[in-house]
Write a protein that holds these residues in place. Structure first.
Motif, mmCIF file in Angstrom:
data_model
loop_
_atom_site.group_PDB
_atom_site.id
_atom_site.type_symbol
_atom_site.label_atom_id
_atom_site.label_comp_id
_atom_site.label_asym_id
_atom_site.label_seq_id
_atom_site.Cartn_x
_atom_site.Cartn_y
_atom_site.Cartn_z
ATOM 1 N N ALA A 1 62.053 32.825 37.653
ATOM 2 C CA ALA A 1 60.666 33.211 37.381
ATOM 3 C C ALA A 1 60.409 33.363 35.892
ATOM 4 O O ALA A 1 59.303 33.729 35.490
ATOM 5 N N VAL A 2 61.421 33.110 35.073
ATOM 6 C CA VAL A 2 61.275 33.209 33.620
ATOM 7 C C VAL A 2 61.303 31.803 33.041
ATOM 8 O O VAL A 2 62.332 31.142 33.045
ATOM 9 N N TYR A 3 60.164 31.343 32.555
ATOM 10 C CA TYR A 3 60.061 29.988 32.026
ATOM 11 C C TYR A 3 60.521 29.919 30.575
ATOM 12 O O TYR A 3 61.239 29.005 30.179
ATOM 13 N N ALA A 4 60.078 30.863 29.780
ATOM 14 C CA ALA A 4 60.473 30.956 28.375
ATOM 15 C C ALA A 4 60.622 32.438 28.062
ATOM 16 O O ALA A 4 59.640 33.176 28.127
ATOM 17 N N PRO A 5 61.833 32.926 27.752
ATOM 18 C CA PRO A 5 62.064 34.367 27.615
ATOM 19 C C PRO A 5 61.116 35.066 26.649
ATOM 20 O O PRO A 5 60.614 36.149 26.954
ATOM 21 N N GLU A 6 60.849 34.457 25.500
ATOM 22 C CA GLU A 6 59.999 35.109 24.506
ATOM 23 C C GLU A 6 58.566 35.247 25.001
ATOM 24 O O GLU A 6 57.892 36.242 24.729
ATOM 25 N N ALA A 7 58.076 34.249 25.731
ATOM 26 C CA ALA A 7 56.698 34.299 26.221
ATOM 27 C C ALA A 7 56.577 35.161 27.464
ATOM 28 O O ALA A 7 55.612 35.929 27.606
ATOM 29 N N CYS A 8 57.555 35.059 28.355
ATOM 30 C CA CYS A 8 57.464 35.744 29.643
ATOM 31 C C CYS A 8 57.704 37.247 29.536
ATOM 32 O O CYS A 8 57.565 37.962 30.530
ATOM 33 N N ILE A 9 58.068 37.713 28.356
ATOM 34 C CA ILE A 9 58.294 39.145 28.180
ATOM 35 C C ILE A 9 57.034 39.833 27.657
ATOM 36 O O ILE A 9 56.976 41.075 27.566
ATOM 37 N N GLN A 10 56.002 39.083 27.344
ATOM 38 C CA GLN A 10 54.831 39.664 26.678
ATOM 39 C C GLN A 10 54.118 40.708 27.535
ATOM 40 O O GLN A 10 53.670 41.736 27.032
ATOM 41 N N ALA A 11 53.977 40.456 28.831
ATOM 42 C CA ALA A 11 53.316 41.439 29.696
ATOM 43 C C ALA A 11 54.105 42.748 29.725
ATOM 44 O O ALA A 11 53.528 43.844 29.769
ATOM 45 N N THR A 12 55.444 42.642 29.700
ATOM 46 C CA THR A 12 56.297 43.830 29.664
ATOM 47 C C THR A 12 56.072 44.613 28.380
ATOM 48 O O THR A 12 55.949 45.849 28.398
ATOM 49 N N LEU A 13 56.022 43.910 27.261
ATOM 50 C CA LEU A 13 55.799 44.569 25.979
ATOM 51 C C LEU A 13 54.405 45.195 25.920
ATOM 52 O O LEU A 13 54.240 46.310 25.406
ATOM 53 N N ASP A 14 53.436 44.498 26.476
ATOM 54 C CA ASP A 14 52.060 44.994 26.446
ATOM 55 C C ASP A 14 51.922 46.309 27.218
ATOM 56 O O ASP A 14 51.327 47.278 26.721
ATOM 57 N N VAL A 15 52.467 46.349 28.449
ATOM 58 C CA VAL A 15 52.333 47.572 29.239
ATOM 59 C C VAL A 15 53.169 48.701 28.639
ATOM 60 O O VAL A 15 52.775 49.867 28.684
ATOM 61 N N SER A 16 54.313 48.371 28.041
ATOM 62 C CA SER A 16 55.142 49.397 27.401
ATOM 63 C C SER A 16 54.394 50.048 26.249
ATOM 64 O O SER A 16 54.423 51.280 26.082
ATOM 65 N N ARG A 17 53.711 49.239 25.457
ATOM 66 C CA ARG A 17 52.905 49.794 24.361
ATOM 67 C C ARG A 17 51.756 50.639 24.905
ATOM 68 O O ARG A 17 51.457 51.723 24.381
ATOM 69 N N ARG A 18 51.120 50.147 25.953
ATOM 70 C CA ARG A 18 49.942 50.831 26.491
ATOM 71 C C ARG A 18 50.285 52.222 27.024
ATOM 72 O O ARG A 18 49.519 53.176 26.828
#
Length: 253
Positions: free
Chosen positions: A96-113
């Motif tokens: 389910a991970v196509y590109a590690p750097e791109a597919c982690i963005q939602a995780t980083l976004d919610v962590s910041r939020r």
């Protein structure tokens, strides 16, 4: 792997909601040497605390990526809302991970939020038998490590999650499957295998977590005889729906 679908900071695979709802239960992972909970694993559940099966049966191939991303977001939101101070372990499917750097963005976004420290995230890699491209799996682990995350191989010692993976991958943790743990206090063959795995892990500088511990005798043997101090299982606590369960007991030091 197929190409990444992220353009202009939006992903065509995950920008739409899932056609079903789900929630999470949490089960603690304890360090018996330190006598404390070090991580909680997030486990998929239905909205009424139904088993994961009912949810997973609705995840078709075209929903796999979106579901994987939604699980990360849901787990972090719930853990933050509960005031969790331990690490948070989240299962993910390598396919389910196509590109590690791109597919982690939602995780980083919610962590910041929600203010969740990303260094307290552990990503458990599941269903490694379905991964034909070991290079892609290695890229995920290496990228996550560079970003400060911890990675773990789940179900080690069962199916395809075996020694050949360690020749190519460098996870931070191995989670030993219940198939090796059950009855270890009275099963000589399992004892030999577990001690061998513990020795390999020490030499490779990988932490071990014994899964599926159901009785005090198993916990004591793993700690005292094999030197495996990170434990998870019903002996300590069953998964608790949208909450953090109290730990019932620790193996004696």
């Amino acid at each position: 792997m197929t190409h990444c679908a992220r353009t202009d900071h939006h992903c065509k695979r995950c920008d739409h909601p899932l056609p079903f709802a789900f929630s999470m239960a949490f089960q603690p992972i304890v360090d018996v040497a330190r006598q404390q909970v070090i991580t909680h694993e997030a486990l998929v559940r239905g909205l009424g605390d139904e088993s994961a099966y009912g949810v997973l049966s609705q995840v078709s191939d075209n929903l796999l990526y979106r579901f994987d991303q939604a699980c990360r977001v849901k787990a972090i939101e719930l853990a933050s809302g509960l005031g969790m101070t331990s690490g948070l372990s989240i299962n993910f499917l390598p396919n389910a991970v196509y590109a590690p750097e791109a597919c982690i963005q939602a995780t980083l976004d919610v962590s910041r939020r929600v203010g969740w420290p990303t260094e307290r995230l552990v990503f458990e890699i599941t269903e490694t038998e379905s991964v034909s491209d070991r290079g892609h799996l290695r890229s995920i682990i290496d990228t996550y490590r560079q970003m400060g995350f911890t990675t773990a191989l789940d179900d080690f010692g069962k199916g395809h999650a075996n020694l050949d993976l360690l020749a190519e991958l460098r996870p931070d943790k191995l989670k030993i499957d219940r198939a090796l743990v059950m009855g270890c206090h009275q099963d000589t063959r399992r004892q030999i295998l577990l001690k061998a795995v513990a020795d390999i892990a020490t030499q490779l500088e990988i932490d071990l977590v014994a899964e599926g511990i159901e009785c005090r005798e198993e916990a004591k043997w793993l700690h005292e005889e094999a030197g495996i101090v990170q434990h998870q299982g019903f002996y300590y606590a069953r998964p608790a729906f949208e909450s953090m369960p109290a730990v019932a007991g620790f193996a004696a030091p």
